[in-house]
Design a protein around this motif. Sequence first.
Motif, short mmCIF file in Angstrom:
data_model
loop_
_atom_site.label_atom_id
_atom_site.label_comp_id
_atom_site.label_asym_id
_atom_site.label_seq_id
_atom_site.Cartn_x
_atom_site.Cartn_y
_atom_site.Cartn_z
N HIS A 86 0.85 -1.19 0.00
CA HIS A 86 0.00 0.00 0.00
C HIS A 86 0.88 1.23 0.00
CE1 HIS A 86 0.93 -0.23 4.27
NE2 HIS A 86 0.34 -1.41 4.31
N THR A 87 0.42 2.26 -0.72
CA THR A 87 1.19 3.49 -0.87
C THR A 87 0.26 4.68 -0.68
OG1 THR A 87 2.57 2.39 -2.52
CG2 THR A 87 2.72 4.78 -2.41
N HIS A 88 0.69 5.66 0.10
CA HIS A 88 -0.08 6.88 0.31
C HIS A 88 -0.07 7.75 -0.94
CE1 HIS A 88 -0.43 11.15 1.44
NE2 HIS A 88 -1.45 10.69 2.13
N LYS A 89 -1.22 8.32 -1.28
CA LYS A 89 -1.33 9.27 -2.39
C LYS A 89 -2.05 10.51 -1.87
CE LYS A 89 0.62 6.74 -5.45
NZ LYS A 89 1.88 7.13 -6.05
N GLU A 90 -1.65 11.68 -2.36
CA GLU A 90 -2.22 12.94 -1.89
C GLU A 90 -3.67 13.12 -2.33
OE1 GLU A 90 -0.97 15.28 0.16
OE2 GLU A 90 0.73 13.93 0.47
N THR A 91 -3.98 12.79 -3.58
CA THR A 91 -5.33 12.98 -4.12
C THR A 91 -5.79 11.71 -4.81
OG1 THR A 91 -4.53 13.79 -6.25
CG2 THR A 91 -4.90 15.45 -4.52
N MET A 92 -7.10 11.61 -5.01
CA MET A 92 -7.66 10.46 -5.71
C MET A 92 -7.20 10.45 -7.17
SD MET A 92 -9.37 7.67 -5.39
CE MET A 92 -10.37 7.71 -3.93
N SER A 93 -7.07 11.62 -7.77
CA SER A 93 -6.63 11.66 -9.18
C SER A 93 -5.19 11.18 -9.33
CB SER A 93 -6.79 13.06 -9.76
OG SER A 93 -5.98 13.99 -9.09
N SER A 94 -4.31 11.52 -8.39
CA SER A 94 -2.94 11.02 -8.47
C SER A 94 -2.89 9.52 -8.22
CB SER A 94 -2.03 11.76 -7.49
OG SER A 94 -2.36 11.45 -6.16
N CYS A 95 -3.78 9.02 -7.39
CA CYS A 95 -3.86 7.58 -7.15
C CYS A 95 -4.30 6.85 -8.42
CB CYS A 95 -4.82 7.30 -6.00
SG CYS A 95 -4.88 5.56 -5.53
N LEU A 96 -5.33 7.36 -9.07
CA LEU A 96 -5.83 6.72 -10.28
C LEU A 96 -4.80 6.77 -11.40
CD1 LEU A 96 -9.50 8.00 -10.17
CD2 LEU A 96 -8.70 5.67 -9.73
N LYS A 97 -4.04 7.86 -11.48
CA LYS A 97 -2.98 7.96 -12.47
C LYS A 97 -1.91 6.89 -12.22
CE LYS A 97 0.38 11.16 -14.43
NZ LYS A 97 0.93 12.51 -14.37
N SER A 98 -1.50 6.73 -10.96
CA SER A 98 -0.51 5.71 -10.60
C SER A 98 -1.05 4.31 -10.87
CB SER A 98 -0.13 5.83 -9.14
OG SER A 98 0.49 7.05 -8.89
N LYS A 99 -2.34 4.12 -10.63
CA LYS A 99 -2.97 2.82 -10.88
C LYS A 99 -2.92 2.48 -12.36
CE LYS A 99 -7.43 0.50 -10.66
NZ LYS A 99 -8.84 0.67 -10.37
N ARG A 100 -3.23 3.44 -13.23
CA ARG A 100 -3.18 3.20 -14.68
C ARG A 100 -1.77 2.83 -15.14
NH1 ARG A 100 -6.76 7.53 -14.68
NH2 ARG A 100 -5.10 9.02 -15.08
N ILE A 101 -0.79 3.55 -14.62
CA ILE A 101 0.61 3.27 -14.99
C ILE A 101 1.01 1.87 -14.52
CG2 ILE A 101 3.01 3.92 -14.54
CD1 ILE A 101 1.94 6.86 -14.41
N ILE A 146 2.35 -4.30 -15.04
CA ILE A 146 2.23 -5.58 -14.34
C ILE A 146 1.21 -6.47 -15.04
CG2 ILE A 146 1.60 -6.63 -12.11
CD1 ILE A 146 4.02 -4.97 -11.76
N ASN A 147 1.38 -7.78 -14.91
CA ASN A 147 0.42 -8.74 -15.45
C ASN A 147 -0.91 -8.63 -14.69
OD1 ASN A 147 -0.94 -10.92 -16.46
ND2 ASN A 147 0.42 -12.47 -15.58
N PRO A 148 -1.97 -8.18 -15.34
CA PRO A 148 -3.24 -7.93 -14.63
C PRO A 148 -4.03 -9.19 -14.26
CG PRO A 148 -3.50 -7.46 -16.96
CD PRO A 148 -2.04 -7.80 -16.74
N GLU A 149 -3.55 -10.38 -14.65
CA GLU A 149 -4.31 -11.60 -14.34
C GLU A 149 -4.24 -11.97 -12.86
OE1 GLU A 149 -2.94 -14.63 -16.95
OE2 GLU A 149 -3.44 -13.46 -18.74
N SER A 150 -3.08 -11.77 -12.23
CA SER A 150 -2.95 -12.18 -10.83
C SER A 150 -2.84 -11.00 -9.87
CB SER A 150 -1.71 -13.07 -10.67
OG SER A 150 -0.56 -12.37 -11.06
#
Length: 68
Positions: free
Chosen positions: A19-34, A39-43
């Motif tokens: 788990h990693t702290h993010k300042e805003t939800m938009s920065s979290c979603l951006k990091s999630k997309r990257i 990473i292999n999304p199956e597992s």
Amino acid sequence: MTEVVIALIMYLNGTMIEHTHKETMSSCLKSKRIAMREINPESVVFSCKKVKAKTEIYMGGKKILKIL
């Protein structure tokens, strides 16, 4: 300190492993997309959530010690 923060959480086979702290939800979603492109999304599953966590300030940034 205990507070509600936004966290990028990584699950491997249904178990939270990071788990990693993010300042805003938009920065979290951006990091999630990257991360999903790298990473292999199956597992591995990423999610952005507001969580109650024990945090500390470490080297000028906020760090999540434990999600409660």
